[in-house]
Design an enzyme around this catalytic site. Sequence first.
Site, PDB file in Angstrom:
ATOM      1  N   ASP A 121       1.058  -1.600  -0.416  1.00 49.54           N
ATOM      2  CA  ASP A 121      -0.213  -0.130  -0.136  1.00 49.54           C
ATOM      3  C   ASP A 121       0.988   1.153  -0.251  1.00 49.54           C
ATOM      4  O   ASP A 121       1.606   1.626   1.086  1.00 49.54           O
ATOM      5  CB  ASP A 121      -0.952   0.429   1.268  1.00 49.54           C
ATOM      6  CG  ASP A 121      -2.036   0.754   0.696  1.00 49.54           C
ATOM      7  OD1 ASP A 121      -2.709   0.929   0.262  1.00 49.54           O
ATOM      8  OD2 ASP A 121      -1.470   2.368   1.963  1.00 49.54           O
ATOM      9  N   TYR A 126       3.472   9.437  -0.071  1.00 47.47           N
ATOM     10  CA  TYR A 126       5.110   9.217   1.302  1.00 47.47           C
ATOM     11  C   TYR A 126       6.011   9.092   0.632  1.00 47.47           C
ATOM     12  O   TYR A 126       7.140   9.233   1.707  1.00 47.47           O
ATOM     13  CB  TYR A 126       4.906   7.205   1.718  1.00 47.47           C
ATOM     14  CG  TYR A 126       2.988   7.065   1.535  1.00 47.47           C
ATOM     15  CD1 TYR A 126       2.291   7.918   2.287  1.00 47.47           C
ATOM     16  CD2 TYR A 126       2.342   5.893   1.872  1.00 47.47           C
ATOM     17  CE1 TYR A 126       1.381   7.428   2.891  1.00 47.47           C
ATOM     18  CE2 TYR A 126       1.375   5.774   2.042  1.00 47.47           C
ATOM     19  CZ  TYR A 126       0.947   6.341   2.501  1.00 47.47           C
ATOM     20  OH  TYR A 126      -0.755   5.818   3.073  1.00 47.47           O
ATOM     21  N   LYS A 151      -1.393   6.453  -4.302  1.00 49.98           N
ATOM     22  CA  LYS A 151      -2.945   7.225  -4.306  1.00 49.98           C
ATOM     23  C   LYS A 151      -2.764   8.556  -4.904  1.00 49.98           C
ATOM     24  O   LYS A 151      -1.255   9.223  -4.760  1.00 49.98           O
ATOM     25  CB  LYS A 151      -2.858   7.317  -2.591  1.00 49.98           C
ATOM     26  CG  LYS A 151      -3.164   6.180  -2.160  1.00 49.98           C
ATOM     27  CD  LYS A 151      -3.337   6.075  -0.736  1.00 49.98           C
ATOM     28  CE  LYS A 151      -3.312   4.779   0.216  1.00 49.98           C
ATOM     29  NZ  LYS A 151      -1.956   4.628   0.398  1.00 49.98           N
ATOM     30  N   HIS A 184      -6.473  10.023  -2.867  1.00 50.94           N
ATOM     31  CA  HIS A 184      -6.324  10.371  -1.046  1.00 50.94           C
ATOM     32  C   HIS A 184      -7.233  10.578  -0.404  1.00 50.94           C
ATOM     33  O   HIS A 184      -6.876  10.289   0.622  1.00 50.94           O
ATOM     34  CB  HIS A 184      -4.600  10.548  -1.410  1.00 50.94           C
ATOM     35  CG  HIS A 184      -3.466   9.779  -0.129  1.00 50.94           C
ATOM     36  ND1 HIS A 184      -1.981   9.964  -0.044  1.00 50.94           N
ATOM     37  CD2 HIS A 184      -4.180   9.344   0.749  1.00 50.94           C
ATOM     38  CE1 HIS A 184      -2.013   9.012   1.229  1.00 50.94           C
ATOM     39  NE2 HIS A 184      -3.490   9.506   1.693  1.00 50.94           N
TER      40      HIS A 184
HETATM   41  N1  LIG Z   1      -4.879   6.871   2.916  1.00 53.37           N
HETATM   42  C1  LIG Z   1      -4.726   7.389   4.050  1.00 53.37           C
HETATM   43  O1  LIG Z   1      -5.151   8.568   4.255  1.00 53.37           O
HETATM   44  C2  LIG Z   1      -3.918   6.441   5.123  1.00 53.37           C
HETATM   45  C3  LIG Z   1      -3.627   7.290   6.219  1.00 53.37           C
HETATM   46  C4  LIG Z   1      -2.809   6.047   7.323  1.00 53.37           C
HETATM   47  C5  LIG Z   1      -2.547   5.272   6.718  1.00 53.37           C
HETATM   48  N2  LIG Z   1      -2.841   4.692   5.789  1.00 53.37           N
HETATM   49  C6  LIG Z   1      -1.473   3.452   5.278  1.00 53.37           C
HETATM   50  O2  LIG Z   1      -2.195   2.263   6.420  1.00 53.37           O
HETATM   51  C7  LIG Z   1      -0.582   1.653   6.648  1.00 53.37           C
HETATM   52  C8  LIG Z   1      -0.504   1.514   7.837  1.00 53.37           C
HETATM   53  O3  LIG Z   1      -0.947   2.532   8.654  1.00 53.37           O
HETATM   54  P1  LIG Z   1      -0.411   2.558  10.091  1.00 53.37           P
HETATM   55  O4  LIG Z   1       1.404   2.642   9.767  1.00 53.37           O
HETATM   56  O5  LIG Z   1      -0.901   4.615  10.632  1.00 53.37           O
HETATM   57  O6  LIG Z   1      -0.338   2.659  11.181  1.00 53.37           O
HETATM   58  P2  LIG Z   1      -0.333   0.454  11.987  1.00 53.37           P
HETATM   59  O7  LIG Z   1      -0.049   0.055  10.918  1.00 53.37           O
HETATM   60  O8  LIG Z   1      -1.523   0.846  12.867  1.00 53.37           O
HETATM   61  O9  LIG Z   1       0.798   0.919  13.319  1.00 53.37           O
HETATM   62  C9  LIG Z   1       2.451   1.444  12.436  1.00 53.37           C
HETATM   63  C10 LIG Z   1       3.281   1.122  14.226  1.00 53.37           C
HETATM   64  O10 LIG Z   1       3.121  -0.179  14.538  1.00 53.37           O
HETATM   65  C11 LIG Z   1       4.071  -1.357  14.775  1.00 53.37           C
HETATM   66  N3  LIG Z   1       3.882  -2.457  14.770  1.00 53.37           N
HETATM   67  C12 LIG Z   1       3.891  -3.078  13.712  1.00 53.37           C
HETATM   68  N4  LIG Z   1       3.303  -4.320  13.330  1.00 53.37           N
HETATM   69  C13 LIG Z   1       3.759  -4.438  14.903  1.00 53.37           C
HETATM   70  C14 LIG Z   1       3.655  -5.329  15.629  1.00 53.37           C
HETATM   71  N5  LIG Z   1       3.526  -6.912  15.139  1.00 53.37           N
HETATM   72  N6  LIG Z   1       4.256  -5.415  17.011  1.00 53.37           N
HETATM   73  C15 LIG Z   1       4.031  -4.016  17.702  1.00 53.37           C
HETATM   74  N7  LIG Z   1       4.271  -3.520  16.314  1.00 53.37           N
HETATM   75  C16 LIG Z   1       3.870  -3.291  15.370  1.00 53.37           C
HETATM   76  C17 LIG Z   1       5.698  -0.601  14.148  1.00 53.37           C
HETATM   77  O11 LIG Z   1       6.565  -0.110  14.041  1.00 53.37           O
HETATM   78  P3  LIG Z   1       7.575  -0.575  13.154  1.00 53.37           P
HETATM   79  O12 LIG Z   1       7.153   0.064  12.138  1.00 53.37           O
HETATM   80  O13 LIG Z   1       8.743  -0.177  13.760  1.00 53.37           O
HETATM   81  O14 LIG Z   1       7.613  -2.312  13.783  1.00 53.37           O
HETATM   82  C18 LIG Z   1       4.492   1.740  13.434  1.00 53.37           C
HETATM   83  O15 LIG Z   1       5.032   1.143  14.332  1.00 53.37           O
HETATM   84  C19 LIG Z   1      -0.091   2.845   6.436  1.00 53.37           C
HETATM   85  O16 LIG Z   1       1.306   2.387   6.024  1.00 53.37           O
HETATM   86  C20 LIG Z   1      -0.510   3.623   4.943  1.00 53.37           C
HETATM   87  O17 LIG Z   1      -0.103   2.201   3.935  1.00 53.37           O
HETATM   88  C21 LIG Z   1      -3.645   4.842   4.504  1.00 53.37           C
END
Ligand SMILES: NC(=O)c1ccc[n+]([C@@H]2O[C@H](COP(=O)([O-])OP(=O)(O)OC[C@H]3O[C@@H](n4cnc5c(N)ncnc54)[C@H](OP(=O)(O)O)[C@@H]3O)[C@@H](O)[C@H]2O)c1
Length: 372
Positions: A121, A126, A151, A184
Amino acid sequence: MEKTDSAYTPNSLRRLATDAEGQQITSTPHRERSRPVFLRVFAVSAFLFMFFTGIRHVSRTGLSRCMGDRLHRNIASLPSHYTLPSGDKIPSVALGVWQAKPNEVGAAVETALRAGYRHIDEAWIYRNEAEVGKALKNSGVPREDVWITSKLWNAFHAPEDVESALDDSLTKLGTDYLDLYLIHWPLARKDGQPYDKDLTENPYPTWQKLEEMVEKGKVRNIGVSNFNVRRLENLTANPLKITPAVNQVEINYWFPQPDLIKWAKEHDLLLEAYSPLGGTGKVGDTLNVPEIKEIAEELGMTPAQVVISWHVQRGTVVLPKSVTPARVIENLQVRALPDALFEKLEKAATSHKPYPRLNPSKGWGIDFDIFD
Ligand SMILES: NC(=O)c1ccc[n+]([C@@H]2O[C@H](COP(=O)([O-])OP(=O)(O)OC[C@H]3O[C@@H](n4cnc5c(N)ncnc54)[C@H](OP(=O)(O)O)[C@@H]3O)[C@@H](O)[C@H]2O)c1
């Protein structure tokens, strides 16, 4: 196999046990009575061995654990894909790469592809599409085997800007098509300028350009992100050639959005759950929720695996982000939660006050709430 199993039936055990008592047997069939003594000794020893091995196994694992394993094996498995209106199959778990820094995002993508992920994704904003593109090439996984989403950023909603923005993403990602391209945010605004009210309220001209990109073969599926129901209905009130295949929105334990999930199912729209673990800064709280920890312990899974499984079981695509190799691998190991445990988590998530995390309206200085 059947033969071996029948040797363990209570009747055959009882018969062997009675044999061990020797002389008391009066109705033993002739063939058994005439067995040589060494065969009887062998049979008794085998019985005692099986009996004590069985007791040892039950005392080590616990009877309920044995039975629990059997029960859990009976539940349906999670879908690995969903089918979009185009017929394309989108993998249910993706690697998210927002906030994945330079010199670490490429390694994370390669680890993910080696571990079996087939869905990345991405987004133009980004600013890591080039490194992700290199990692996709280095992985040796054929392009057609990987689902790539990107996006369209807010600055490029004007119809004349859409194709060049898409081309930029394609060049950086090193591919000539995207599997999915999303608007987006519902905000049309060039950097430093006031936002375009009409195009923000009705992004039909942007959408028509996206439809053209599908016709040109640069994109296979199109959709939106961060659109609420009002905005979706505004958009689909236009004479669309292609309806949005996907809406990517925040969904997690703190902001579970059950009504939007219900609405999306009724309208044949696939939701993608972003920040599925609660997002950076909140993930620790999520993984410490008592219900999530209890379910994890009961099923022998990690709390993150329980949460990611729950998302897929709710029927959404899930996009956990990680650059930590062990977590990248961990996050793909999902399986269906037994109904009662799924309901326990669903109830816990939907019983507290909804707590959305991401709302950039103020930071962007716009005079309306992006989610209104
Ligand atoms: N469309 C939009 O507007 C939008 C907005 C936000 C996000 N997104 C998409 O959604 C994806 C995920 O969202 P997000 O990054 O906000 O939140 P998330 O995936 O809920 O959380 C990411 C965090 O969790 C940690 N983590 C991941 N797996 C883990 C595990 N098994 N145990 C402990 N910690 C863990 C990661 O740390 P480490 O990386 O240090 O391991 C990072 O700090 C984004 O990368 C993006 O692709 C889209």
